[in-house]
Each structure stands twice: as C-alpha cells, then as structure tokens.
Design a protein around this motif. Structure first.
Motif, PDB file in Angstrom:
ATOM      1  N   ASP A   4     -42.365 -10.934  14.835  1.00  0.00           N
ATOM      2  CA  ASP A   4     -42.502 -12.378  14.361  1.00  0.00           C
ATOM      3  C   ASP A   4     -41.426 -12.574  13.017  1.00  0.00           C
ATOM      4  OD1 ASP A   4     -44.367 -12.588  16.259  1.00  0.00           O
ATOM      5  OD2 ASP A   4     -46.150 -12.358  14.947  1.00  0.00           O
ATOM      6  N   THR A   5     -40.930 -11.578  12.342  1.00  0.00           N
ATOM      7  CA  THR A   5     -40.241 -11.772  11.313  1.00  0.00           C
ATOM      8  C   THR A   5     -38.880 -11.176  11.156  1.00  0.00           C
ATOM      9  OG1 THR A   5     -41.078  -9.650  10.165  1.00  0.00           O
ATOM     10  CG2 THR A   5     -42.303 -12.069   9.965  1.00  0.00           C
ATOM     11  N   GLU A   7     -35.088 -10.187  12.069  1.00  0.00           N
ATOM     12  CA  GLU A   7     -34.006 -10.971  12.218  1.00  0.00           C
ATOM     13  C   GLU A   7     -32.671 -10.030  12.200  1.00  0.00           C
ATOM     14  OE1 GLU A   7     -33.160 -13.763   9.166  1.00  0.00           O
ATOM     15  OE2 GLU A   7     -34.959 -14.851   9.535  1.00  0.00           O
ATOM     16  N   THR A 415     -39.522 -15.786  22.610  1.00  0.00           N
ATOM     17  CA  THR A 415     -40.034 -16.966  21.851  1.00  0.00           C
ATOM     18  C   THR A 415     -39.047 -17.907  21.443  1.00  0.00           C
ATOM     19  OG1 THR A 415     -39.637 -15.732  19.552  1.00  0.00           O
ATOM     20  CG2 THR A 415     -41.603 -15.091  20.945  1.00  0.00           C
ATOM     21  N   GLU A 416     -39.430 -19.103  20.990  1.00  0.00           N
ATOM     22  CA  GLU A 416     -38.598 -20.109  20.440  1.00  0.00           C
ATOM     23  C   GLU A 416     -37.678 -19.777  18.961  1.00  0.00           C
ATOM     24  OE1 GLU A 416     -39.088 -24.696  18.954  1.00  0.00           O
ATOM     25  OE2 GLU A 416     -40.123 -24.228  20.825  1.00  0.00           O
ATOM     26  N   ARG A 417     -38.494 -19.254  18.353  1.00  0.00           N
ATOM     27  CA  ARG A 417     -37.915 -18.722  17.226  1.00  0.00           C
ATOM     28  C   ARG A 417     -36.681 -17.427  17.572  1.00  0.00           C
ATOM     29  NH1 ARG A 417     -37.638 -14.334  13.208  1.00  0.00           N
ATOM     30  NH2 ARG A 417     -38.327 -12.932  14.566  1.00  0.00           N
ATOM     31  N   GLU A 418     -36.922 -16.795  18.505  1.00  0.00           N
ATOM     32  CA  GLU A 418     -35.879 -15.721  18.850  1.00  0.00           C
ATOM     33  C   GLU A 418     -34.794 -16.558  19.590  1.00  0.00           C
ATOM     34  OE1 GLU A 418     -39.086 -12.193  19.681  1.00  0.00           O
ATOM     35  OE2 GLU A 418     -38.278 -13.374  21.409  1.00  0.00           O
ATOM     36  N   GLU A 420     -33.728 -19.578  18.830  1.00  0.00           N
ATOM     37  CA  GLU A 420     -32.994 -20.274  17.801  1.00  0.00           C
ATOM     38  C   GLU A 420     -32.303 -19.462  16.848  1.00  0.00           C
ATOM     39  OE1 GLU A 420     -32.692 -23.380  17.173  1.00  0.00           O
ATOM     40  OE2 GLU A 420     -34.058 -24.172  18.622  1.00  0.00           O
ATOM     41  N   LEU A 421     -32.749 -18.122  16.654  1.00  0.00           N
ATOM     42  CA  LEU A 421     -31.686 -17.149  16.005  1.00  0.00           C
ATOM     43  C   LEU A 421     -30.617 -16.858  16.850  1.00  0.00           C
ATOM     44  CD1 LEU A 421     -34.314 -14.212  15.022  1.00  0.00           C
ATOM     45  CD2 LEU A 421     -33.133 -15.733  13.516  1.00  0.00           C
ATOM     46  N   ASP A 424     -28.331 -20.201  16.273  1.00  0.00           N
ATOM     47  CA  ASP A 424     -27.683 -20.230  14.950  1.00  0.00           C
ATOM     48  C   ASP A 424     -26.345 -19.412  14.917  1.00  0.00           C
ATOM     49  OD1 ASP A 424     -29.663 -22.104  14.133  1.00  0.00           O
ATOM     50  OD2 ASP A 424     -30.874 -20.531  12.955  1.00  0.00           O
TER      51      ASP A 424
END
Length: 440
Positions: A4-5, A7, A415-418, A420-421, A424
């Motif tokens: 979850d965190t 990067e 996940t959506e966060r992944e 977006e990484l 970016d």
C-alpha cells in the motif's frame, strides 16, 4: 515491503551487483533474448508489482514476466494457500506414467494437484464443451500437442493455417507457425503445408478464395487446423475486430476446420474475461494455455483427442506438482477475488489515462488493448526503445512487442494507486524522450 505504500526507488541500473550476476550468468548461458540487465533478487522484499533487484533498487514491474506471474510477486492470494504445502522432493515426476495425490480423497484434500487443475480447466472451458486436458511443460509444447491432435483428427491432414504477425513458440514445430519476425524461423526446417494470411477481414477473404472448390488451391478437407492468437502478443498486441473473428468462425464452420485459440499470453483473466476468445463470437475447438498456469495445457473435447496416449508427449506434464498446484490456486484466486472484473475495470481506466497523458504529444500513435493486456504504439522503434530504457531508469519495467509498440501487463489485482505510479513515470519519461535537452 508494504504494497500500500511501496514506490519505485532507483539509485543506478544496472548496479555493480547486478552487473556481476549478469556476467556470471553469461559465462555458461547460451545466447537468448534478455531485454535488459534487470536482476531480481529472490531473497529480498517483493509484493504485487513491486520487486527488489540485486543492488537494492525497488522496481515497479508492469511485465508480470510476460504474463507468467499474473498476480505479481509473493501474492498472498496464492502463497497463503501454498504455505500449507510442506516441500517434498521430487517436485516433478514422470507425470504421464504415474499419478499424484495431495492427501486424502480428491474431494477432501486441502491442496490441488494436477488432476484438480485439469478439472478446473474443463470447468472454465465448459461453454465450449471442452472436457479433456493434456498437461505439458510449456506454451510451446501446448501448441505442439494442439497441432498433433488436430493432425490426428483429420482424415487427410496436409495443411495448417496461420496469420501474419503470429507467434506460437520456439520449439521446432511451433516455429513453422510464426510470422512475427523472420529470425525465429531462419535456418530451421519447417512443417510443410503451412499457409498464412493477413490478420484481418481481408485475410479471411483471401483464405476463403484459397479454399474455394472452383477457384482455390487448398482442399478444405485436408486442412487440419487454423491457429490464431485472439490478441496477438509478440506481433504487437493487435486487438482484432469482432467482425474479423466472426468471419474466421463462419469460414471454419463452413469447411469444418478446427480452430486452435492460442491463449498462452492472453488467457487466464488477462483481458477481463477468462479467455480472450470469450469477448468474441467464435467457437474454438482447442485452447492452448500456459504462463499463468505455471504449466502448459492443451484443452479440447474428447472426440478431438486421439485414443492412443502415445501420440501426445511431455516429459513432466501432469507430474509438475508445484506448478500445477500454483496454477490451480491462481485460477481459484482469480475467481474468488473477482479479478476478471478488476482487470476489465482497471484496464479501461488505465487506457483512458494513457490516452490522456499521450494526447498532447506526438510520440504515441495508438493506445490499445483489452483488460490488462495493453500496448502503446510509438512513432518509431527508436522512440519505443528510448521510452523502455528511460522508464527502467525511473524504476518501471516494461516490454516491447511488434515493430514499435510497448506492452504493459500489470498484475490482475493491480490497484489504482499502482496504475498512477506507472502513469506518473511514463508522463515524465515522455517529456524526457520528446525533449531530452530541455529535461537534462
């Protein structure tokens, strides 16, 4: 490592330890197709799309090892069940000569074995009336055995049909079907009677004329099979139109030609359906699968398989105990955690966002795909290669395909966060590649 965190974090690629491992590897390894000097350290943290290399760099892997690890690294959806298994030796036996039990009765055992994987594969192909599976070592073997059962099933086998851009494996028979790059077939003898047509409606019409009783030169009754990738992989992630595959199906039904659907890269949920052919109006007679299953599988109907067992071949096949177990657990995770829906929803979101970050730039010509099998096509092959290399330096692993396309295969539970990484990183990379002087 917390998924979850986590990067991407890169100091230098390749670092000194990675370079040492690569050099050591090539002291004895035959030449092969290594993309770049990424060295995964299996003793360090990895979870989902995140992994650690030999120098401690953390990378975002959007290749899933060319779809062979559909849930990424160390996914608890698979590992938590597999942890119940106490490692044994041997983990591979002569699986076409002996059988495997995982304890108790088949209905009571807590761990799946090769027979459970075959049972699950017939479940998820039952809408095509498939009831029989042959397990093998790899996707190429699955294709070889698909060809063999089709040749055996044809009274006068002489021909096979493949498509421009096709890639079906690197074993000697499968090479005869490849039409993606000449290097794969150069200098090797080929199966006779393999004809190719364009991967399009125009190709179907050309095939129709070849099979015509009055004007054609290929007797339909002598065609043992037509093989296609529902989405071409190595050929450039080419997504066919519904009209094209419907025309293929109509023509093959008209002439009673078996269709082999090569789902080695596109199957097992990658496109948002269990099989890519499920998106289309087409009825395959054989499906080949591998990669996500950890073993190869040729799936069809009992009437197509030969009665003589000696006609099929595999060294380990149904005797790959750990591979079969993980394949069955992966299929269970895809179903239990609604990962088909996740692949479809996240794939639509991802492609929309990729189009957004590409819209005001001249370097990306097309964004295409189904589910989480996605490609970006660039204006030139050099540009594609520059994006791949620059993305790696930012900690993003990608792969090329076709002539100038980049493929992206995040885990099915991404996940959506992944996403977006990844976006970016690509956004920054596009700027650097488009204007390297300004970004220096």
């Amino acid at each position: 490592m917390d998924r979850d965190t986590a990067e991407p974090r890169v100091d230098s690629l390749p670092g000194p330890r990675s370079s040492e491992w690569v050099e050591y590897h090539h002291e004895t390894a035959a030449p092969s197709t290594y993309v770049y000097d990424f060295v995964w350290d299996i003793t360090e943290d990895a979870i989902g799309p995140f992994c650690t290399d030999a120098d401690g760099n953390v990378l975002l892997d959007f290749t899933c090892h060319v779809a062979a690890s559909p849930l990424g690294y160390n996914n608890p959806k698979v590992l938590d069940r597999a942890d119940e298994f106490d490692m044994v030796d041997p983990l591979k036996i002569a699986g076409q000569d002996f059988y495997v039990s995982t304890g108790g009765s088949p209905d009571e055992t807590s761990l799946p074995g090769p027979a459970h994987l075959m049972d699950r594969l017939t479940d998820i192909t039952s809408h095509y009336d498939f009831d029989t599976v042959f397990l093998s070592n790899s996707g190429a073997e699955a294709v070889e055995n698909a060809m063999k059962i089709c040749y055996d099933n044809c009274e006068t086998p002489k021909y096979g049909i493949t498509f421009d851009g096709a890639f079906h494996g690197r074993t000697l028979g499968a090479l005869s079907l490849n039409r993606s790059k000449s290097v794969y077939r150069r200098k090797f003898p080929e199966l006779s009677g393999i004809h190719d047509v364009e991967y399009s409606e125009a190709g179907v019409e050309r095939l129709r004329s070849k099979l015509d009783a009055d004007t054609g030169h290929i007797p339909p009754e002598e065609v043992a099979f037509l093989i296609l990738e529902p989405i071409q992989g190595e050929g450039g992630y080419r997504v066919p139109s519904p009209e094209f595959l419907s025309a293929v199906d109509d023509l093959c039904q008209e002439h009673d030609i078996p269709i082999i659907a090569d789902e080695i890269q596109s199957g097992a949920g990658r496109t948002g359906e269990m099989w890519a052919v499920d998106h289309y109006d087409i009825e395959p007679d054989v499906i080949t699968s591998a990669k996500a299953l950890r073993v190869g599988a040729t799936i069809s109907r009992s009437d197509i398989f030969p009665s003589e067992t000696s006609r099929l071949s595999s060294t380990w096949g149904a005797g790959d105990i750990l591979g079969s177990m993980r394949g069955a657990l992966t299929l269970a995770a895809i179903e239990d955690h609604d990962l088909l829906d996740n692949a479809a929803e996240k794939g639509t979101y991802f492609m929309d966002r990729l189009r957004e970050i590409s819209a005001d730039r001249q370097l990306v010509e097309d964004v295409r795909g189904l589910g989480l099998m996605i490609a970006l096509e660039f204006d030139t092959a050099d540009r594609r290669d520059a994006v791949m290399e620059t993305a790696l330096q930012h900690g993003l692993l990608t792969l090329g395909c076709g002539q100038k396309s980049l493929r992206l295969l995040p885990p099915l539970d991404v996940t959506e966060r992944e996403l977006e990484l990844c976006l970016d990183i690509l956004d920054s990379v596009f700027t650097e590649v488009a204007d390297p002087v300004a970004s220096a």
